[in-house]
Write a protein that holds these residues in place. Structure first.
Motif, short mmCIF file in Angstrom:
data_model
loop_
_atom_site.label_atom_id
_atom_site.label_comp_id
_atom_site.label_asym_id
_atom_site.label_seq_id
_atom_site.Cartn_x
_atom_site.Cartn_y
_atom_site.Cartn_z
N UNK A 128 0.82 -1.21 0.00
CA UNK A 128 0.00 0.00 0.00
C UNK A 128 0.85 1.26 0.00
N UNK A 129 2.03 1.19 0.62
CA UNK A 129 2.90 2.37 0.67
C UNK A 129 4.35 1.94 0.87
N UNK A 130 5.22 2.30 -0.08
CA UNK A 130 6.63 2.00 0.11
C UNK A 130 7.34 3.09 0.90
N UNK A 131 6.57 4.05 1.45
CA UNK A 131 7.15 5.06 2.32
C UNK A 131 7.32 4.56 3.74
N UNK A 132 6.74 3.40 4.07
CA UNK A 132 6.89 2.84 5.42
C UNK A 132 8.37 2.55 5.67
N UNK A 133 8.90 2.95 6.83
CA UNK A 133 10.33 2.74 7.09
C UNK A 133 10.69 1.27 7.22
N UNK A 134 11.97 0.98 7.05
CA UNK A 134 12.45 -0.40 7.12
C UNK A 134 12.23 -1.02 8.48
N UNK A 135 12.12 -0.18 9.52
CA UNK A 135 11.95 -0.70 10.88
C UNK A 135 10.57 -1.30 11.13
N UNK A 136 9.57 -0.96 10.31
CA UNK A 136 8.19 -1.39 10.55
C UNK A 136 8.04 -2.89 10.33
N UNK A 137 7.36 -3.57 11.25
CA UNK A 137 7.09 -5.00 11.12
C UNK A 137 5.62 -5.28 10.82
N UNK A 138 4.81 -4.24 10.76
CA UNK A 138 3.40 -4.38 10.45
C UNK A 138 2.69 -3.05 10.57
N UNK A 139 1.38 -3.07 10.30
CA UNK A 139 0.61 -1.83 10.34
C UNK A 139 -0.87 -2.14 10.44
N UNK A 140 -1.62 -1.18 10.93
CA UNK A 140 -3.08 -1.24 10.90
C UNK A 140 -3.54 -0.33 9.78
N UNK A 141 -4.35 -0.88 8.88
CA UNK A 141 -4.90 -0.09 7.77
C UNK A 141 -6.36 0.20 8.03
N UNK A 142 -6.73 1.48 7.87
CA UNK A 142 -8.12 1.89 7.98
C UNK A 142 -8.54 2.52 6.66
N UNK A 143 -9.50 1.92 5.99
CA UNK A 143 -9.92 2.38 4.67
C UNK A 143 -10.62 3.72 4.73
N UNK A 144 -11.08 4.16 5.92
CA UNK A 144 -11.85 5.40 6.02
C UNK A 144 -11.00 6.64 6.27
N UNK A 145 -9.72 6.48 6.52
CA UNK A 145 -8.85 7.64 6.68
C UNK A 145 -8.68 8.34 5.33
N UNK A 146 -8.49 9.67 5.38
CA UNK A 146 -8.51 10.45 4.13
C UNK A 146 -7.54 11.62 4.23
N UNK A 147 -7.46 12.37 3.13
CA UNK A 147 -6.58 13.54 3.06
C UNK A 147 -7.14 14.53 2.05
N UNK A 148 -6.88 15.82 2.29
CA UNK A 148 -7.29 16.85 1.34
C UNK A 148 -6.38 18.05 1.51
N UNK A 149 -6.53 19.04 0.65
CA UNK A 149 -5.75 20.26 0.72
C UNK A 149 -6.55 21.30 1.51
N UNK A 150 -6.11 21.58 2.73
CA UNK A 150 -6.86 22.47 3.61
C UNK A 150 -6.97 23.88 3.09
#
Length: 411
Positions: A128-150
């Motif tokens: 889903x994202x190759x920006x995750x650092x090498x140290x990460x061993x897992x993640x929680x994904x929430x499909x409802x999180x979002x982003x916009x230009x404020x």
């Protein structure tokens, strides 16, 4: 000297103030907005644009955020795709097995509260994202999180308000209230007086100005800073949160499995613990947004300190060394208003008729749109009074709490 008159005058030209103006105008009110600088000058235009639902504490906080996020579809219909709203989800990654065990309970809790979340291993998260650092061993994904230009959202909404007849006075600082006995009947500004039947104070971190009127609003300004890089190769539309500072989220800290030593903190150059949230997002133009720090409680100085700047830079270089060569194009700071319990104030003021408060939105990207609707309903005396009860100015948590306790910025 008279400057204008209206049914309602709103102090503050950020997301909360303009959403309130928009909601009132749709109900037929004549509305004036007064802004000390320009629309989106404050935290509304100086943040990552993230809308985090997964980190919201169960109860009024989560429900307010959920309702606010749902309203953006209507704004897209009205304003067009001008503010780059994208609901591509968010990843909350973790680095240790001890953190994983807490996140397993976190996932169960989030699902019970109606959120669409799943626990991913590291390879699935990196899909889903190759920006995750090498140290990460897992993640929680929430499909409802979002982003916009404020900035684009607030400015687009301001234009829509103007087209509908709302007058917006920029570069117009408010000096105080116009009062007739125990009734607020407008505001006085550096350009003259604005008479109104109701005043909505939506000035966020600047709510302390009302102390001049003997109206005490328990909102403390905190400076939220982040780093912006030059545009880089497209890496991810998924917003990211890491474990640094994650203990400040009650959605985690109130879990049975939570222990304080599992999530690291960041220290400044003088070895003081610095408020920090391990966030990384990317704008639609490709700029990386990294940080962010929380500092300067009680100050209205909008400039990031050198200590906070160093903390962001050092943490970024440690976590994301692959970005070390990318140019820095900005250091942002937005002043966010925090309340003792982390919930905003959406309320009439007892003892001053005609005065309303819509402030303390530490997760304003999510709560802004719905807070405007709730305030308009309160002024129009419509809807369910119980809906705004958790956000009342006289709630016990505001009288006995410590500013910032359990409150975090989700900008």
């Amino acid at each position: 000297m008279a400057l204008d008159q209206a049914d309602v005058v709103i102090v503050g030209g950020g997301i909360v103030g303009l959403c309130t103006a928009h909601a009132l105008r749709r109900r037929g009110y004549d509305v004036v907005v007064v802004e000390q600088r320009f629309v989106a000058f404050g935290a509304s235009g100086r943040n990552s644009g993230c809308v985090w639902l997964q980190t919201m504490h169960e109860g009024p906080e989560l429900e307010l955020a959920r309702k606010g996020e749902a309203l953006y579809e209507g704004f897209i219909d009205e304003l067009g795709p001008t503010f780059e709203y994208r609901r591509n989800g968010g990843l909350f990654f973790f680095d240790t097995e001890a953190q994983r065990s807490i996140f397993e309970e976190y996932v169960d809790n989030r699902r019970v509260n109606g959120l669409d979340v799943e626990l991913l291993d590291a390879p699935a998260a990196r899909e889903l994202s190759n920006a995750i650092p090498a140290s990460a061993i897992g993640a929680v994904f929430c499909a409802q999180d979002a982003q916009f230009n404020g900035q684009k959202f607030v400015r687009g909404l301001a234009d829509a308000c103007r087209r509908s007849g709302v007058r917006i006075y920029e570069n117009t600082a408010v000096l105080g209230l116009l009062r007739r006995g125990d009734t607020a009947c407008g505001v006085t500004t550096v350009r003259g007086e604005i008479a109104a039947q109701a005043v909505v104070w939506a000035a966020g971190a600047w709510s302390g100005i009302l102390e001049r009127e003997s109206v005490l609003i328990p909102v403390e300004p905190v400076r939220v800073g982040l780093v912006q890089t030059q545009p880089v190769n497209k890496r991810s539309d998924v917003i990211l949160h890491g474990p640094i500072g994650a203990a400040s989220y009650r959605a985690l800290s109130e879990l049975d499995s939570f222990t304080t030593d599992v999530f690291p903190s960041v220290r400044s150059v003088d070895d003081q613990v610095l408020g920090y949230q391990d966030m990384i997002a990317q704008s639609s133009e490709g700029n990386l947004l990294l940080g962010h720090t929380l500092e300067g409680p009680g100050s209205l100085n909008p400039h990031i300190s050198m200590a906070a700047t160093m903390a962001m830079m050092n943490t970024t270089l440690t976590r994301y060394p692959k970005y070390a060569a990318d140019g820095v194009t900005g250091l942002w700071a937005g002043l966010v208003g925090f309340t003792p319990d982390g919930l905003p104030i959406i309320s009439a003021v007892e003892g001053v008729r005609g005065l309303y408060i819509n402030a303390g939105h530490s997760f304003g990207n999510a709560s802004g749109p719905i807070s405007g609707e709730l305030m308009a309903s309160l002024i129009a005396d419509e809807g369910d009074a119980d809906e705004v009860k958790p956000f009342a100015l006289d709630r016990p948590a505001l009288n006995n709490g410590v500013i910032g306790n359990g409150a975090v910025a989700n900008w």
